[in-house]
Design an enzyme around this catalytic site. Structure first.
Site, PDB file in Angstrom:
ATOM      1  N   ALA A 175       0.910  -1.102   0.129  1.00 19.39           N
ATOM      2  CA  ALA A 175      -0.052   0.035   0.133  1.00 19.39           C
ATOM      3  C   ALA A 175       0.983   1.186   0.146  1.00 19.39           C
ATOM      4  O   ALA A 175       1.232   1.677   1.129  1.00 19.39           O
ATOM      5  CB  ALA A 175      -0.851   0.000   1.130  1.00 19.39           C
ATOM      6  N   CYS A 176       1.447   1.554  -1.103  1.00 18.31           N
ATOM      7  CA  CYS A 176       2.615   2.261  -1.186  1.00 18.31           C
ATOM      8  C   CYS A 176       2.419   3.688  -1.560  1.00 18.31           C
ATOM      9  O   CYS A 176       1.209   4.368  -1.873  1.00 18.31           O
ATOM     10  CB  CYS A 176       3.712   1.602  -2.331  1.00 18.31           C
ATOM     11  N   THR A 177       3.568   4.570  -1.727  1.00 17.32           N
ATOM     12  CA  THR A 177       3.745   5.922  -2.562  1.00 17.32           C
ATOM     13  C   THR A 177       4.768   5.862  -3.628  1.00 17.32           C
ATOM     14  O   THR A 177       5.808   5.267  -3.271  1.00 17.32           O
ATOM     15  CB  THR A 177       4.024   6.958  -1.170  1.00 17.32           C
TER      16      THR A 177
ATOM     17  N   GLU B 213       2.684  -0.100  -7.073  1.00 22.92           N
ATOM     18  CA  GLU B 213       1.688   0.655  -6.232  1.00 22.92           C
ATOM     19  C   GLU B 213       0.287   0.185  -6.500  1.00 22.92           C
ATOM     20  O   GLU B 213      -0.347   0.118  -7.333  1.00 22.92           O
ATOM     21  CB  GLU B 213       1.824   2.009  -6.973  1.00 22.92           C
TER      22      GLU B 213
END
Length: 472
Positions: A5-7, A99
């Site tokens: 659950a990225c940026t 992502e």
């Protein structure tokens, strides 16, 4: 099954301070500890092997030949899956996957997820060793999605020395990819991000076959005019406005402080143009941030009810953070650098590794499942716990350590680049591999000394203390 659950951040070559193309991402898991390794996978030929995912049963033959490439997989592959996540191949193609993005229920009703399709855990392994450019990466993955389908929403980052591309897979078979303009940057965070798609501009857009007919045939376009991928396939929910959009807002606020935007806006732009040139350190700052110098900082002094209002970018469950940099001011053989952070990015350094190498230091490549005294993953996570445990007392010392490390890294790269220009072929690869080992050893010594100092200081901060009266 989803891991991240990225940026993510992408930067075009004319937008960067030195002409580099950069793609970067925080690899966040659902738990604070999902140990990872960093390793080189050698080139292969005449291979006859089938990849079978132990996460969702995805099964596909691997090509007989494949290039050397880097990966940052889970340490416990048998339990957690491969999740190779990030790296370069020997053609200087960078890939970071993925992502997590989420299609909306209406579009998924007509093209649902394929349960045993190509998922994040297998995606990097199926693509990176076999692509020759960023554009080729989009095309190659698009064909795999057409053949096998996807069981989840994924945003995939590709780059080479000329181009950066962002690809969003939003239903079982539908996807769009956009080339990041050379003078632009992108910050994206777990929400369908691509906006207007120009189907006449094949230089800057790629898409799944039949996507226009799919949208028109099922009446999926909510806009009065135009074709906005985010509006058609994405979500705009209360969760998005607390979990996703604030992270994009903060990254854009940092690079464009002159623009007033709301952290809960669902219309934050995808393609942005910074008010200054962007450095590696800028990208690292965004990925290591937690709404610094705002009321929303969980570690700040703002109102208590605002400190946890939004999900920060840097988290204790960020397993690795990386900036994949393709430099255009040095020869191609030494161009690609992976800046890798294995600790919590807010407190840990991004160590530079030349991609043109044959292996990695054992402290990175042999991460054990549980904490030890030797591995880089566990060392930097221990540092992160130490600093956060006495944040007010330790953050200044940690900041000084990180600042000194950044300076040392730039000196290391400059000196290595100068020496590398005299070498070619295997001799150059051997030299750059040696330089990777050298930077690891240097940082291990410096980080160990810092942790010992913080440990000693921490003993004096115990609440179990009492001022002795010498007259008693």
């Amino acid at each position: 099954m989803k891991e991240s659950a990225c940026t993510s951040v992408l930067v075009g070559k004319a937008a960067s301070i030195d002409g580099s193309v950069m793609i970067a991402r925080n690899d966040d898991t659902f738990l604070p500890l999902t140990p990872q390794r960093f390793e080189m996978k050698p080139a292969v030929s005449d291979r006859h092997e089938t990849l079978v995912s132990n996460q969702n049963g995805f099964t596909a033959p691997l090509p007989e030949t494949g290039m050397r490439y880097q990966q940052t997989p889970n340490a416990d592959v048998a339990k957690e899956g491969i999740y190779a996540e990030s790296g370069f191949n020997e053609r200087n193609v960078a890939m970071s996957a993925t992502e997590s993005v989420y299609g909306n229920p209406k579009t998924l009703a007509y093209d649902p997820w394929i349960e045993n399709g190509l998922a994040e855990d297998s995606l990097q392994t199926m693509v990176l060793p076999f692509i020759t450019s960023a554009r080729d990466g989009v095309d190659y993955l698009g064909k795999l999605i057409k053949q096998y389908g996807s069981p989840e929403g994924n945003g995939v980052l590709f780059a080479d020395n000329d181009e950066a591309w962002y690809m969003e897979i939003v239903t079982g078979h539908m996807w769009v990819a956009e080339r990041i303009p050379d003078d632009a940057y992108v910050v994206t965070a777990n929400q369908v991000a691509i906006q207007t798609v120009d189907f006449t501009d094949t230089d800057n857009f790629m898409w799944a076959e039949g996507i226009q007919d799919f949208v028109s045939g099922h009446g999926l376009n909510p806009d009065l005019s135009g074709w906005n991928f985010r509006h058609i396939f994405g979500t705009s929910t209360e969760k998005d406005r607390h979990y996703n959009t604030p992270r994009v807002w903060f990254g854009q606020r940092y690079l464009n402080p002159e623009i007033e935007q709301e952290p809960t806006s669902s219309e934050l732009p995808f393609i942005c143009h910074a008010s200054r040139k962007i450095s590696v350190e800028d990208v690292e700052y965004i990925l290591s941030s937690h709404y610094n110098e705002t009321d929303y900082d969980p570690l700040g002094r703002g109102p208590e009810d605002l400190k946890t209002k939004f999900r920060p970018i840097s988290m204790n469950r960020t397993q690795n953070s990386h900036v994949l940099q393709l430099r255009n001011n040095v020869p191609a053989e030494q161009s690609a650098i992976m800046w890798l952070c294995f600790g919590v990015p807010a407190f840990s350094p991004y160590v530079p590794f030349f991609a043109n190498a044959t292996d990695t230091d054992p402290s990175y490549s042999t991460t054990p499942f549980h904490a030890d005294a030797d591995s880089a993953y566990w060392m930097y996570r221990k540092l992160s716990v130490l600093v956060e445990s006495h944040y007010a007392e330790f953050i200044e010392t940690d900041t000084d350590y990180l600042t000194a490390a950044k300076q040392a890294f730039q000196t290391h790269l400059e000196e290595s680049d100068a020496a590398a220009t005299e070498l070619k072929g295997e001799a150059l690869t051997a030299y750059l591999t040696k330089q990777n080992y050298a930077v690891v050893a240097d940082m291990k010594a410096k980080t160990t000394n810092l942790m010992n100092d913080l440990f000693e200081q921490g003993l004096g901060l115990s609440k179990l203390t009492f001022n002795m009266d010498v007259n008693l």
